[in-house]
Structure formats: C-alpha cells, structure tokens
Design an enzyme around this catalytic site. Structure first.
Site, PDB file in Angstrom:
ATOM      1  N   GLY A 208      28.422  23.145 -14.955  1.00 45.53           N
ATOM      2  CA  GLY A 208      26.820  22.794 -14.144  1.00 45.53           C
ATOM      3  C   GLY A 208      26.981  23.656 -12.823  1.00 45.53           C
TER       4      GLY A 208
ATOM      5  CD  GLN B 255      27.389  24.086  -5.721  1.00 45.85           C
ATOM      6  OE1 GLN B 255      28.671  24.673  -5.746  1.00 45.85           O
ATOM      7  NE2 GLN B 255      26.172  24.394  -5.331  1.00 45.85           N
ATOM      8  CB  SER B 256      30.615  25.099 -12.934  1.00 42.42           C
ATOM      9  OG  SER B 256      31.989  25.458 -13.531  1.00 42.42           O
ATOM     10  CG  ASN B 257      34.963  23.229  -8.800  1.00 47.24           C
ATOM     11  OD1 ASN B 257      34.553  23.906  -7.552  1.00 47.24           O
ATOM     12  ND2 ASN B 257      35.085  22.142  -9.019  1.00 47.24           N
TER      13      ASN B 257
ATOM     14  CB  CYS C 180      30.740  29.032 -13.447  1.00 51.73           C
ATOM     15  SG  CYS C 180      30.592  28.228 -15.168  1.00 51.73           S
TER      16      CYS C 180
END
Ligand SMILES: *Cc1c(COP(=O)(O)O)cnc(C)c1O
Length: 340
Positions: free
Chosen positions: A75, A77-79, A81
């Site tokens: 997503g 705001q992927s943590n 990534c």
C-alpha cells in the site's frame, strides 16, 4: 533452552535485537490481566518494525544471488516497502517499489513512509488497486525488463511473507522464550501471544516457532483486513511451505493450529474508527507507547474489546507483539487531532 531441529539459512544482521519485553502496568490493572508488550517497534529507528526480521533472511538470499536491485510492493504507506527501501540503502542496492493508490496519475502526498522511501532513494511506481491484484505478475514483468537490461533484480512478495521470511518470527520466538523465562515467571506458565495479521508472515513464524521451541502458549492473530478464511488460507500456505522447505520436524494442521481473532477490521484496511484512534491515544498517554493506526492500533483494539467481554479469555498472561508502523501515524495527524 529447547534444542531446535532447524538449522537456519543465512541471515544478515540489520535489526537491533533482542527487542525489549515490557509490562503494560496501568492497562493490566484496568483490564484485569497481565499484559506485556514485545517491542518490535524498536528493531531500529527508521528501519523499525516486524518486516526487518523477515528481510534479514530474504536479503541474505538476494545477496547470495548477487542481486543489485530489489523489487517489492505494498500500500502507499507500506511499512514493508519503507523497510526494504532503507535496507537497500544500507546494503548499496537499488530499490523499486510498486505502491498502490486509488489514482496513480494523482499520487498521495510525500509524507510518512513515502517520505522515507523517497529519501532512501527508492524508485516508486504508482499502481491502481486493480493493477495491484496482479502484483506478482507486474513485479515479474519489471524484473524481466531489468534482466534484459543486464541488471540483477530480485523480487520480494508482499510483506516479505514467504516461508523464508517467516523464519524471522521463528527466530523471534527464540527471543520470546527467553523473555518468558526471565520476565514472565517461567516458560511453563501458559500465555497467549497476539499480533496483527496483515500478510500473515508474522503470525506464521510465531505459530511455527511455538511448535519448534515447544512454547506453552496460544498464538493468535488479529486480522486487520480480509477475514478468518482468508488468513487460514494465507497462513496455512506459508506454514506448509516452510515445513516442506526447511524439513521442519513438527505437526502442522491449518484447521487446528491457526487462531484468528476476526471482527476488528472496522472500516477496512488502513481506515480508522474513532474508537481505534482513542485507544491509540490512551496507550500513548498511559504507557508512553505509540501504536500505529493500520495494524497494531486495530489489533490491540480487538484485544482490549475481547478482554472487556472476558478478562480471562486469553488466560492469565498476554504478550502483544508491537510490530511497529509509527510513520503511519503522521499522514493521519488530522484525524488523530480530532480525538485529542
Ligand atoms: C506488516 C505489518 C504487520 C502485519 O504483519 P504480517 O506479517 O504482514 O502479517 C503488522 N504490523 C505492522 C506495523 C506492519 O507493518
């Protein structure tokens, strides 16, 4: 200490380990149960949270294959990534992120995790929710194009939730055994270990770890998206794959061993309800610990609601795994201000 039949594959050290285990004194008193929190939000500063435990194994494999670029997805705001982008910067690798957003021609503001992705030098490719359904195909296409260009790309599936990534939480279970022995009055006392389930790798690793190290604990995941059936499938697949890949000498049955606390998805993935934000505020004010709105805040809300119904529904002692995610708070600052 229990011996382990598993000889772990190579791992690179990126996380600050072991993480602390702390009692939640005031919340324990309020809820009538011994509550502890495993601070996996403290695996690093910018490189914090649960994903780095999984990436320690996956990046070792990527380096073993002489990869020069990592490709992954999540997503906006992927943590996961963000952790991948920072790990790449630490290892001198390039990074390409496929991030989901409602309208790729009008990407979200550069804040929270996106700011850190950009600062760490990751290339961002914005994709639509429809494209995201075909994320594995898209990442394979990106990899093929790079390979044709003479590059050495390596693809990490969503959340690093593969059998190899799950070993990060098998390893974390070793830490938990020490925490339980040293802080919780002995390893033979039963407890319930609870985490947020997003792509299922963390829950999978904890389920396998509890079996491998013979921990006297119930392991449960609170799903923050989808439903119980989805996670029995996702976690069942990861665990069965791990049993096969690493020759694990355990019995695993997806219909008996996967414990999902369903009912707390609320408004949907990454969408917050007032009561969830209020609980995040309460934990900050009473314990000085910051949960995140997408995963840990939702999951802990589920834990508290279950405890309010029956303070002993998880037995005497609960260990909540704080899987990180603090940067997801900042894009929600305006919503948060509404409950302060
Ligand atoms: C990804 C994530 C989770 C969920 O872990 P999975 O292994 O994907 O189930 C929980 N908390 C935070 C903060 C995360 O970033």
């Amino acid at each position: 200490m229990t011996t382990c039949s598993l000889s772990f594959p190579p791992q690179i050290n990126l996380a600050s380990l072991p993480t602390p285990m702390q009692p939640l004194r005031r919340l324990s008193q309020k809820l009538g149960v011994e509550l502890y929190i495993k601070r996996d939000d403290l695996t690093g500063a910018a490189l914090s949270g649960n994903k780095i435990r999984k990436l320690e194994f996956i990046l070792a494999e990527a380096l073993g294959q002489k990869a020069d670029m990592l490709i992954t997805c999540g997503g906006a705001q992927s943590n996961h990534c963000r952790a991948t982008a920072i790990a790449c910067a630490m290892l001198g690798l390039n990074c390409r992120l496929l991030l989901r957003t409602p309208d790729p021609s009008n990407p979200p503001p550069v804040e929270g995790n996106i700011l850190l992705d950009r600062m760490a030098g990751a290339e961002i490719v914005w994709i639509s929710p429809d494209e995201y359904l075909k994320r594995d195909e898209l990442m394979a296409q990106e990899a093929a194009a790079l390979q044709a260009d003479g590059r050495k790309p390596f693809v990490i599936p969503e959340g690093a939730s593969t059998s190899l990534g799950a070993l990060g939480y098998v390893r974390a279970t070793e830490e938990l055994v020490n925490d339980i022995t040293n802080n919780l009055g002995g390893a033979r006392q039963p407890c319930t270990i609870i985490c947020a389930a997003g792509s299922g790798g963390t829950t999978s690793g904890l389920i396998l770890g509890a079996k491998i190290f013979d921990v006297n604990a119930r392991v449960a995941g609170v799903n923050i998206c989808d439903d119980r059936d989805y996670f029995v499938r996702a976690i069942g697949d990861i665990c069965e794959q791990a049993v096969a890949d690493f020759n694990l000498d355990i019995e695993f049955d997806r219909h008996q061993d996967i414990d999902i606390i369903d009912g707390y998805v609320g408004r949907g993935y990454a969408l917050s309800r007032t009561e969830e934000l209020q609980l995040i505020k309460e934990v900050a004010q009473t314990e000085g610990i910051f949960l995140d709105p997408v995963y840990t805040g939702k999951a802990f809300y589920g834990v508290v609601e279950e405890l309010k119904r029956d303070p002993k529904c998880f037995g005497e002692r609960v260990i909540f795994i704080h899987t990180g995610g603090i940067f997801g708070l900042f894009p929600k600052a305006q919503e948060m201000v509404g409950v302060l």
